[in-house]
Design an enzyme around this catalytic site. Structure first.
Site, PDB file in Angstrom:
ATOM      1  N   CYS A  58     -55.975  82.707 -73.163  1.00 42.24           N
ATOM      2  CA  CYS A  58     -55.182  83.052 -71.993  1.00 42.24           C
ATOM      3  C   CYS A  58     -53.722  82.684 -72.247  1.00 42.24           C
ATOM      4  O   CYS A  58     -53.422  81.556 -72.649  1.00 42.24           O
ATOM      5  CB  CYS A  58     -55.718  82.303 -70.777  1.00 42.24           C
ATOM      6  SG  CYS A  58     -54.756  82.579 -69.276  1.00 42.24           S
ATOM      7  N   CYS A  61     -52.776  79.638 -69.656  1.00 39.56           N
ATOM      8  CA  CYS A  61     -53.264  78.254 -69.748  1.00 39.56           C
ATOM      9  C   CYS A  61     -53.869  77.888 -71.098  1.00 39.56           C
ATOM     10  O   CYS A  61     -54.320  76.765 -71.284  1.00 39.56           O
ATOM     11  CB  CYS A  61     -54.278  77.995 -68.643  1.00 39.56           C
ATOM     12  SG  CYS A  61     -55.859  78.852 -68.868  1.00 39.56           S
ATOM     13  N   CYS A 104     -59.193  84.802 -65.931  1.00 40.52           N
ATOM     14  CA  CYS A 104     -59.436  83.571 -66.671  1.00 40.52           C
ATOM     15  C   CYS A 104     -60.162  82.600 -65.743  1.00 40.52           C
ATOM     16  O   CYS A 104     -59.727  82.371 -64.610  1.00 40.52           O
ATOM     17  CB  CYS A 104     -58.110  82.988 -67.140  1.00 40.52           C
ATOM     18  SG  CYS A 104     -58.260  81.356 -67.911  1.00 40.52           S
ATOM     19  N   CYS A 107     -57.620  79.412 -64.951  1.00 46.67           N
ATOM     20  CA  CYS A 107     -56.375  79.511 -64.168  1.00 46.67           C
ATOM     21  C   CYS A 107     -56.342  80.706 -63.219  1.00 46.67           C
ATOM     22  O   CYS A 107     -55.348  80.906 -62.525  1.00 46.67           O
ATOM     23  CB  CYS A 107     -55.159  79.533 -65.091  1.00 46.67           C
ATOM     24  SG  CYS A 107     -54.917  81.092 -65.989  1.00 46.67           S
ATOM     25  N   CYS A 129     -61.398  95.648 -70.933  1.00 50.92           N
ATOM     26  CA  CYS A 129     -60.086  96.258 -71.153  1.00 50.92           C
ATOM     27  C   CYS A 129     -59.044  95.236 -70.694  1.00 50.92           C
ATOM     28  O   CYS A 129     -58.883  94.994 -69.499  1.00 50.92           O
ATOM     29  CB  CYS A 129     -60.008  97.547 -70.342  1.00 50.92           C
ATOM     30  SG  CYS A 129     -58.490  98.462 -70.572  1.00 50.92           S
TER      31      CYS A 129
END
Length: 143
Positions: A58, A61, A104, A107, A129
């Site tokens: 991510c 984070c 995510c 976060c 995607c």
């Protein structure tokens, strides 16, 4: 430039920040996509055509989300994966039921969407995607 990755365990904690704190660490485009659920332009992402060995984390984070071994070329114009690292993402159904929003798990940053049942020859018949701008790639160096 890619960095070296060592661990592939998803974060177990919850990352919470105020918008002003997110704006301080994200580019304007990353903020628009990750925090405001935007979508980057098709075919313009940094990782769409990258197939090096590594981990996609991510961008907000740094939680590891996808292994490069699950990435495939779907031709959709965004990075596509057929599976995530267990526990790394959350899926939320969208109206109509065909797509699931993916975020995510640590976060709540918007990553993109999962589409199921398109017939790709993958282990899951899913296409995650994902917006490139939501990701940070770390190369796994061979030892």
């Amino acid at each position: 430039m890619p960095t070296s990755a060592t661990a592939v365990a998803p974060s177990t904690g919850s990352v919470q920040k105020k918008d002003q704190d997110w704006r301080a660490i994200l580019s304007p485009e990353q903020f628009r996509v990750l925090r405001e659920k935007g979508t980057e332009n098709r075919g313009k992402g940094e990782y769409t055509k990258l197939f090096d060995d590594g981990i996609y984390s991510c961008a907000g984070c740094a939680t590891p989300l996808y292994k490069s071994t699950t990435k495939f070329d779907s031709g959709c114009g965004w990075p596509s994966f057929f599976d995530a690292i267990p526990g790394a993402i959350k899926q939320t159904p969208e109206a109509g039921g065909r797509r699931m929003e993916i975020t995510c798990a640590a976060c709540d940053g918007h990553l993109g969407h999962v589409v199921k049942g398109e017939g790709f020859p993958t282990a899951t018949d899913e296409r995650h995607c994902v917006n490139s701008v939501s990701l940070k790639f770390s190369e796994i160096s061979s030892q």
